[in-house]
Design an enzyme around this catalytic site. Structure first.
Site, short mmCIF file in Angstrom:
data_model
loop_
_atom_site.label_atom_id
_atom_site.label_comp_id
_atom_site.label_asym_id
_atom_site.label_seq_id
_atom_site.Cartn_x
_atom_site.Cartn_y
_atom_site.Cartn_z
N HIS A 112 -2.78 5.26 -1.04
CA HIS A 112 -2.16 5.02 -2.35
C HIS A 112 -2.55 6.11 -3.32
O HIS A 112 -3.69 6.56 -3.37
CB HIS A 112 -2.46 3.61 -2.88
CG HIS A 112 -3.84 3.38 -3.40
ND1 HIS A 112 -4.20 3.66 -4.71
CD2 HIS A 112 -4.94 2.85 -2.84
CE1 HIS A 112 -5.47 3.31 -4.90
NE2 HIS A 112 -5.95 2.83 -3.78
N ASP A 124 -11.05 6.45 -5.65
CA ASP A 124 -10.02 5.43 -5.39
C ASP A 124 -8.74 5.74 -6.13
O ASP A 124 -8.59 5.35 -7.26
CB ASP A 124 -10.58 4.06 -5.81
CG ASP A 124 -9.63 2.93 -5.49
OD1 ASP A 124 -8.67 3.15 -4.73
OD2 ASP A 124 -9.85 1.82 -6.00
N GLU A 158 -0.24 0.43 -5.66
CA GLU A 158 -1.14 -0.33 -4.78
C GLU A 158 -2.06 -1.21 -5.62
O GLU A 158 -2.33 -2.36 -5.27
CB GLU A 158 -1.99 0.62 -3.93
CG GLU A 158 -2.82 -0.07 -2.85
CD GLU A 158 -4.23 -0.44 -3.28
OE1 GLU A 158 -4.96 -1.07 -2.49
OE2 GLU A 158 -4.62 -0.13 -4.43
N GLU A 159 -2.53 -0.65 -6.72
CA GLU A 159 -3.50 -1.37 -7.56
C GLU A 159 -2.88 -2.59 -8.24
O GLU A 159 -3.59 -3.43 -8.77
CB GLU A 159 -4.11 -0.42 -8.61
CG GLU A 159 -4.88 0.77 -8.02
CD GLU A 159 -6.21 0.39 -7.37
OE1 GLU A 159 -6.50 -0.80 -7.21
OE2 GLU A 159 -6.96 1.33 -7.00
ZN ZN Z 1 -7.76 1.86 -3.48
#
Ligand code: ZN
Length: 322
Positions: A112, A124, A158-159
């Protein structure tokens, strides 16, 4: 991208001795983990220029996508932007595939590309995005023609709950879905207090979510072997639905991937095995403003990049491998 030195005249060329060549080589585009770090610097600069994040629906996300797309276009990949709605507005997935390879047998690598709104999202998931990007560029640079078609996916939102990857899988016609023979996911592969996890395709830990679809165990084995060759003993991590493999395993596509840990604490046994600090989070900046380029363990990033590159090379030739 560093500039190449100007070699203005034949006389200047003739004057270049063998001893000068290393300086010339050093100005060539970065490769390997150094190139991944350059992508991370770029993603961080994008966040800084766009309100501090690269979140879905924010300008920093689209700028991240444009950066990744330009790299892949330049290396000869066929890229597509898929638009979908999240948070009440449009956002995007980026797909990039090799021109060569059997279109009826597609191996996918995904990460992502969006961050949370609280920070730049460099571990992330700048790390997973930049690592699969560089593995793709290095594969293209090798000049090899894949037997399977390789498709690299950079997921949006994605988050917000795996919105992009879910949209992709759910809107893909069944005939196209059945051509995807494997999906490998990379979400956080440079955690500062790194662990070395591979998705537990064979359910060898005997608990939690159970095994992945048939073929998943083989992906886990390949990644374990790659990291093992670097002297790293991995642990399984459950397919608990926290990343973009979720929609793929739901429809029975073999899946796998690596992960270096998020907000959970490293145990004393893990610190003994992997180094780092017991009792501290794998990533203490998880989903925070401090998830910057400083929040990355270069050795973990490099080891994961090597494992990804090896999976790309192996599965370009064959999946499942003999
Ligand atoms: Zn992630």
């Amino acid at each position: 991208m560093p500039k190449r030195p100007l070699l203005a005249t034949a006389a200047a060329l003739a004057a270049v001795s063998v001893l000068v060549l290393p300086a010339t080589a050093a100005s060539a585009p970065a490769t390997g983990v150094a190139a991944v770090q350059e992508h991370l610097q770029e993603l961080q600069a994008i966040a800084e220029a766009n309100g501090g994040n690269r979140a879905a629906g924010q300008p920093g996300y689209r700028a991240s996508l444009d950066y990744v797309k330009a790299q892949l276009d330049g290396a000869g990949f066929i890229t597509t932007i898929q638009e979908f709605d999240a948070l009440g507005g449009p956002t995007y997935n980026l797909l990039a595939e090799t021109p060569g390879g059997d279109a009826n047998s597609v191996v996918m690598f995904g990460a992502h590309l969006d961050s949370v709104s609280e920070g730049p999202g460099i571990n992330d998931n700048g790390t997973g995005s930049a690592a699969i990007l560089q593995a793709a560029l290095d594969y293209a640079g090798s000049g090899a023609t894949p037997t399977n078609k390789l498709r690299f996916a950079f997921w949006g939102a994605e988050e917000e709950g795996l919105v992009g990857s879910t949209h992709y899988v759910q809107t893909l016609p069944e005939a196209e879905r059945s051509k995807i023979v494997a999906y490998l996911n990379f979400d956080m592969v440079g955690s500062p207090n790194a662990g070395y996890f591979t998705y537990d395709g064979d359910d060898s830990d005997g608990e939690g979510a159970g095994p992945g679809p048939e073929g998943s165990a083989q992906i886990e084995q390949l990644l374990n072997d790659s990291l093992g060759a670097a002297g790293v003993a991995t642990e399984g991590t459950d397919f608990d639905g926290r990343s973009d493999y979720g929609p793929f395993i739901e429809v029975g596509i073999p899946a796998g991937g690596t992960f270096t840990g998020a907000e959970q604490s490293k145990t004393p046994e893990q610190a003994e095995k992997w180094g780092g600090q017991a009792g501290e989070a794998f990533d203490s900046c998880y989903h925070q403003a401090c998830d910057t380029v400083e929040n990355v363990d270069t050795q973990a990033l490099d080891r994961n990049l090597q494992a990804i590159a090896s999976a790309v090379e192996t599965y370009a030739a064959q999946f499942p491998q003999p």
